[in-house]
Motif scaffolding. Structure first.
Motif, PDB file in Angstrom:
ATOM      1  N   PHE A 130      54.731  50.532  56.766  1.00  0.00           N
ATOM      2  CA  PHE A 130      53.521  50.838  55.989  1.00  0.00           C
ATOM      3  C   PHE A 130      53.587  52.226  55.340  1.00  0.00           C
ATOM      4  O   PHE A 130      52.826  52.520  54.430  1.00  0.00           O
ATOM      5  N   THR A 131      54.489  53.046  55.848  1.00  0.00           N
ATOM      6  CA  THR A 131      54.464  54.463  55.472  1.00  0.00           C
ATOM      7  C   THR A 131      54.553  54.674  53.957  1.00  0.00           C
ATOM      8  O   THR A 131      55.484  54.184  53.305  1.00  0.00           O
ATOM      9  N   GLY A 132      53.564  55.386  53.424  1.00  0.00           N
ATOM     10  CA  GLY A 132      53.559  55.740  52.005  1.00  0.00           C
ATOM     11  C   GLY A 132      53.298  54.585  51.048  1.00  0.00           C
ATOM     12  O   GLY A 132      53.342  54.765  49.831  1.00  0.00           O
ATOM     13  N   GLN A 133      52.998  53.400  51.579  1.00  0.00           N
ATOM     14  CA  GLN A 133      52.825  52.242  50.693  1.00  0.00           C
ATOM     15  C   GLN A 133      51.442  52.236  50.053  1.00  0.00           C
ATOM     16  O   GLN A 133      50.458  52.634  50.670  1.00  0.00           O
ATOM     17  N   ASP A 134      51.358  51.737  48.830  1.00  0.00           N
ATOM     18  CA  ASP A 134      50.050  51.506  48.235  1.00  0.00           C
ATOM     19  C   ASP A 134      49.693  50.023  48.401  1.00  0.00           C
ATOM     20  O   ASP A 134      50.421  49.262  49.057  1.00  0.00           O
ATOM     21  N   GLY A 135      48.584  49.639  47.795  1.00  0.00           N
ATOM     22  CA  GLY A 135      48.116  48.251  47.929  1.00  0.00           C
ATOM     23  C   GLY A 135      49.184  47.239  47.521  1.00  0.00           C
ATOM     24  O   GLY A 135      49.368  46.213  48.180  1.00  0.00           O
ATOM     25  N   ASP A 136      49.904  47.546  46.442  1.00  0.00           N
ATOM     26  CA  ASP A 136      50.917  46.591  45.957  1.00  0.00           C
ATOM     27  C   ASP A 136      52.048  46.434  46.965  1.00  0.00           C
ATOM     28  O   ASP A 136      52.535  45.333  47.226  1.00  0.00           O
ATOM     29  N   GLY A 137      52.476  47.600  47.504  1.00  0.00           N
ATOM     30  CA  GLY A 137      53.587  47.570  48.464  1.00  0.00           C
ATOM     31  C   GLY A 137      53.227  46.741  49.683  1.00  0.00           C
ATOM     32  O   GLY A 137      54.018  45.907  50.163  1.00  0.00           O
ATOM     33  N   ILE A 138      52.001  46.957  50.198  1.00  0.00           N
ATOM     34  CA  ILE A 138      51.584  46.213  51.384  1.00  0.00           C
ATOM     35  C   ILE A 138      51.422  44.727  51.040  1.00  0.00           C
ATOM     36  O   ILE A 138      51.772  43.848  51.828  1.00  0.00           O
ATOM     37  N   GLY A 139      50.916  44.472  49.823  1.00  0.00           N
ATOM     38  CA  GLY A 139      50.763  43.076  49.385  1.00  0.00           C
ATOM     39  C   GLY A 139      52.116  42.362  49.383  1.00  0.00           C
ATOM     40  O   GLY A 139      52.236  41.213  49.809  1.00  0.00           O
ATOM     41  N   ALA A 140      53.157  43.079  48.903  1.00  0.00           N
ATOM     42  CA  ALA A 140      54.485  42.471  48.843  1.00  0.00           C
ATOM     43  C   ALA A 140      55.007  42.184  50.252  1.00  0.00           C
ATOM     44  O   ALA A 140      55.604  41.131  50.512  1.00  0.00           O
ATOM     45  N   LEU A 141      54.724  43.114  51.168  1.00  0.00           N
ATOM     46  CA  LEU A 141      55.155  42.935  52.557  1.00  0.00           C
ATOM     47  C   LEU A 141      54.508  41.668  53.151  1.00  0.00           C
ATOM     48  O   LEU A 141      55.162  40.833  53.773  1.00  0.00           O
ATOM     49  N   ALA A 272      34.166  46.095  61.324  1.00  0.00           N
ATOM     50  CA  ALA A 272      35.429  45.673  60.695  1.00  0.00           C
ATOM     51  C   ALA A 272      35.257  45.617  59.182  1.00  0.00           C
ATOM     52  O   ALA A 272      36.116  46.072  58.418  1.00  0.00           O
ATOM     53  N   GLY A 273      34.129  45.079  58.739  1.00  0.00           N
ATOM     54  CA  GLY A 273      33.850  45.033  57.301  1.00  0.00           C
ATOM     55  C   GLY A 273      33.802  46.437  56.708  1.00  0.00           C
ATOM     56  O   GLY A 273      34.386  46.705  55.654  1.00  0.00           O
ATOM     57  N   LEU A 274      33.141  47.341  57.417  1.00  0.00           N
ATOM     58  CA  LEU A 274      32.997  48.713  56.895  1.00  0.00           C
ATOM     59  C   LEU A 274      34.302  49.491  56.954  1.00  0.00           C
ATOM     60  O   LEU A 274      34.449  50.530  56.319  1.00  0.00           O
ATOM     61  N   ALA A 275      35.251  49.017  57.765  1.00  0.00           N
ATOM     62  CA  ALA A 275      36.563  49.663  57.771  1.00  0.00           C
ATOM     63  C   ALA A 275      37.412  49.131  56.617  1.00  0.00           C
ATOM     64  O   ALA A 275      38.195  49.865  56.016  1.00  0.00           O
ATOM     65  N   ILE A 276      37.255  47.848  56.322  1.00  0.00           N
ATOM     66  CA  ILE A 276      38.153  47.192  55.367  1.00  0.00           C
ATOM     67  C   ILE A 276      37.713  47.354  53.903  1.00  0.00           C
ATOM     68  O   ILE A 276      38.515  47.695  53.034  1.00  0.00           O
ATOM     69  N   PHE A 277      36.417  47.137  53.624  1.00  0.00           N
ATOM     70  CA  PHE A 277      36.017  47.105  52.211  1.00  0.00           C
ATOM     71  C   PHE A 277      36.176  48.430  51.463  1.00  0.00           C
ATOM     72  O   PHE A 277      36.522  48.410  50.272  1.00  0.00           O
ATOM     73  N   PRO A 278      35.953  49.593  52.112  1.00  0.00           N
ATOM     74  CA  PRO A 278      36.205  50.828  51.359  1.00  0.00           C
ATOM     75  C   PRO A 278      37.657  50.891  50.868  1.00  0.00           C
ATOM     76  O   PRO A 278      37.919  51.309  49.737  1.00  0.00           O
ATOM     77  N   ILE A 279      38.594  50.437  51.689  1.00  0.00           N
ATOM     78  CA  ILE A 279      40.002  50.464  51.287  1.00  0.00           C
ATOM     79  C   ILE A 279      40.232  49.477  50.146  1.00  0.00           C
ATOM     80  O   ILE A 279      40.965  49.744  49.195  1.00  0.00           O
ATOM     81  N   VAL A 280      39.559  48.326  50.248  1.00  0.00           N
ATOM     82  CA  VAL A 280      39.701  47.305  49.205  1.00  0.00           C
ATOM     83  C   VAL A 280      39.227  47.866  47.861  1.00  0.00           C
ATOM     84  O   VAL A 280      39.920  47.758  46.842  1.00  0.00           O
ATOM     85  N   PHE A 281      38.047  48.513  47.876  1.00  0.00           N
ATOM     86  CA  PHE A 281      37.518  49.038  46.610  1.00  0.00           C
ATOM     87  C   PHE A 281      38.340  50.220  46.114  1.00  0.00           C
ATOM     88  O   PHE A 281      38.650  50.319  44.933  1.00  0.00           O
ATOM     89  N   ALA A 282      38.707  51.125  47.032  1.00  0.00           N
ATOM     90  CA  ALA A 282      39.422  52.326  46.599  1.00  0.00           C
ATOM     91  C   ALA A 282      40.796  51.983  46.023  1.00  0.00           C
ATOM     92  O   ALA A 282      41.328  52.722  45.198  1.00  0.00           O
ATOM     93  N   ASN A 283      41.376  50.858  46.443  1.00  0.00           N
ATOM     94  CA  ASN A 283      42.725  50.512  45.984  1.00  0.00           C
ATOM     95  C   ASN A 283      42.732  49.336  45.017  1.00  0.00           C
ATOM     96  O   ASN A 283      43.797  48.772  44.738  1.00  0.00           O
ATOM     97  N   ASP A 284      41.538  48.960  44.542  1.00  0.00           N
ATOM     98  CA  ASP A 284      41.442  47.830  43.608  1.00  0.00           C
ATOM     99  C   ASP A 284      42.104  46.568  44.135  1.00  0.00           C
ATOM    100  O   ASP A 284      42.766  45.851  43.383  1.00  0.00           O
ATOM    101  N   LEU A 285      41.966  46.312  45.425  1.00  0.00           N
ATOM    102  CA  LEU A 285      42.537  45.073  45.963  1.00  0.00           C
ATOM    103  C   LEU A 285      41.572  43.936  45.665  1.00  0.00           C
ATOM    104  O   LEU A 285      40.381  44.158  45.434  1.00  0.00           O
ATOM    105  N   ALA A 286      42.072  42.696  45.690  1.00  0.00           N
ATOM    106  CA  ALA A 286      41.193  41.553  45.401  1.00  0.00           C
ATOM    107  C   ALA A 286      40.278  41.303  46.595  1.00  0.00           C
ATOM    108  O   ALA A 286      40.721  41.276  47.742  1.00  0.00           O
ATOM    109  N   LEU A 287      38.977  41.121  46.298  1.00  0.00           N
ATOM    110  CA  LEU A 287      38.012  40.883  47.378  1.00  0.00           C
ATOM    111  C   LEU A 287      38.185  39.497  47.997  1.00  0.00           C
ATOM    112  O   LEU A 287      38.142  39.323  49.206  1.00  0.00           O
TER     113      LEU A 287
END
Ligand code: PFF
Length: 448
Positions: A130-141, A272-287
């Motif tokens: 996970f180190t240094g990965q952005d949303g795309d990198g983690i998505g690919a993993l 769990a929702g409050l931990a996950i959604f801020p990351i989703v919004f901040a990284n433009d991940l798909a909801l």
């Protein structure tokens, strides 16, 4: 959980009972499933309907399952058989017990696939993926894992083997002791991740998404999903809470215990929702990306905070532990069923049940790759198993439970058992006889 039907042990204390019930309730349903359902269903409107279902339908059914279990003092099928006979009711009520066992069997098959993902992520966190990965990198993993049936089969097998091992050795009591420290640790880690969420810049959006309803998002399907999840997350409609109730001493208050379990379960899901959604919004991940949501969002946090890999390892270890405590409670009724109805010993019954569940789990995980085009009623195997159980079997079994308690048992004895005065009991009666059952039926039929 000790096998029902044998000599009847009892929980040593209310605390022990509440912790064990919470151990079954809190699991992947709270941390993996709830957030992705919120994402898929458009946010706050789903959350609010879900909360309504938890308190108006889930809570009374939880109390009812415990009450039946405590009266029956047997496994769910035999409990229903005996209570129906004692109260001069049809033996058809046994179906409630049977459908619970079937639901537990089907749920564990796909639950184990996700438990396997969690195990795989422990390894990924350890090796620093996970180190240094952005949303795309983690998505690919994550997609790399989905595309590889071999990897998923490996982790699913490991998860189910651990569950079988624990159940066949009968060491669940030790696990309950471990749960006393590990579950609170999971809670603390979630709080930490919520705090991290506040630093991402996506927290306000996440709060609005989760709590400011856009009622136009509310469809019959969304309401049914909320109802089904209320059952899933509280481990209702599978006879599991009934089995737990059968170990319950007369002096333990059902209402207080239920309130505690429901509140803990709900708080963990919301956190769990409050931990996950801020990351989703901040990284433009798909909801609305479905089951992968937690596996593509949280690792972004682990990859970008100091010593994040340690936090990541800890998180996925604790998630796996929470999943295993729930998986054990799912396997137990299936094992008991086989043990009682065949000449097999407990060990053999556990292995037979585990192998059947393992095989079905493989079919479920192949729907993420090689069998993705194979559908039943328009759903791939994974979604079919989830839909059949959460949206059909659990609500209908739960309906059976509450109807039986509200309409088939002697009212006065139920009032005394719940420790309610006449006025409060009239409220209970209103909810148990009408509000909860009609709620289930209305949701069920409008969404069909
Ligand atoms: N309640 C568990 C969860 O939310 O993960 C799942 C579950 C466990 C459902 C045990 C049913 C059960 F009997």
């Amino acid at each position: 959980m000790p096998p029902a039907n044998k000599v009847h042990a009892q929980w040593s204390s209310r605390m022990g009972f509440v912790l064990a019930a919470t151990g079954s309730a809190v699991g992947l349903g709270n941390i993996w499933k709830f957030p992705y359902m919120v994402g898929d269903s458009g946010g706050a409107a789903f959350v609010l309907v879900y909360l309504g279902c938890i308190f108006l339908i889930g809570l009374p059914i939880l109390i009812s399952e415990w009450l039946l279990g405590r009266r029956g003092q047997k496994n769910p099928i035999n409990t229903m058989q005996e209570l129906a006979a004692k109260n001069n009711r049809s033996q058809a009520w046994i179906l409630v017990g049977f459908s619970g066992v079937l639901a537990a069997f089907l749920i564990l098959s796909f639950y184990s696939v996700i438990g396997g993902w969690s195990l795989a992520y422990i390894k990924d966190a350890v090796v620093g993926s996970f180190t240094g990965q952005d949303g795309d990198g983690i998505g690919a993993l994550f997609n790399g894992m989905l595309e590889s049936p071999g990897k998923m089969i490996f982790w699913h097998t490991l998860f189910i083997a651990a569950t079988i091992g624990i159940v066949s050795m009968g060491v669940t009591q030790g696990l309950e002791r471990a749960a006393k420290t590990l579950m609170p640790a999971l809670g603390i880690l979630l709080v930490f991740l919520v705090l991290y969420g506040m630093t991402t810049g996506g927290f306000k959006q996440a709060l609005e998404f989760m709590f400011k309803p856009d009622w136009s998002q509310l469809t019959g399907g969304v309401v049914l999903a909320a109802l089904g999840h209320a059952f899933f997350t509280l481990s209702l409609g599978m006879g599991i809470m009934m089995a737990y109730g059968s170990y319950l001493g007369e002096d333990i208050s059902l209402l207080q215990s239920a309130r505690t379990v429901v509140i803990m379960d709900t708080v963990i899901a919301l956190a769990a929702g409050l931990a996950i959604f801020p990351i989703v919004f901040a990284n433009d991940l798909a909801l609305g990306q479905g089951p992968g949501l937690i596996f593509v969002s949280l690792p972004v946090a682990f990859g970008n905070i100091t010593a994040g890999w340690v936090v990541g390892v800890a998180f996925f270890c604790l998630l796996t532990f929470a999943a295993i405590t729930s998986a054990i409670s799912l396997l137990e009724p299936v094992v008991e069923f086989i043990e009682e109805r065949t000449p097999f010993s407990r060990q053999v019954s556990t292995v037979v049940a585990g192998l059947a569940i393992w095989a079905l789990g493989i079919a479920a995980l192949l729907s993420f790759n090689v069998w993705s085009d194979f559908t039943i009623l328009g759903l791939n195997i994974f979604n079919f198993l989830d839909t059949l159980t959460s949206k059909f079997l659990l609500p209908l079994t739960g309906l059976g439970v509450i109807l039986f308690v509200a309409w088939c048992l002697d009212k006065e004895s139920v009032r005394k058992e719940l420790g309610l005065d006449v006025y409060d009991f009239s409220i209970w009666n209103l909810i148990a006889r009408y509000v909860a059952p009609i709620g289930v039926l209305v949701v069920f039929f409008t969404s069909l």
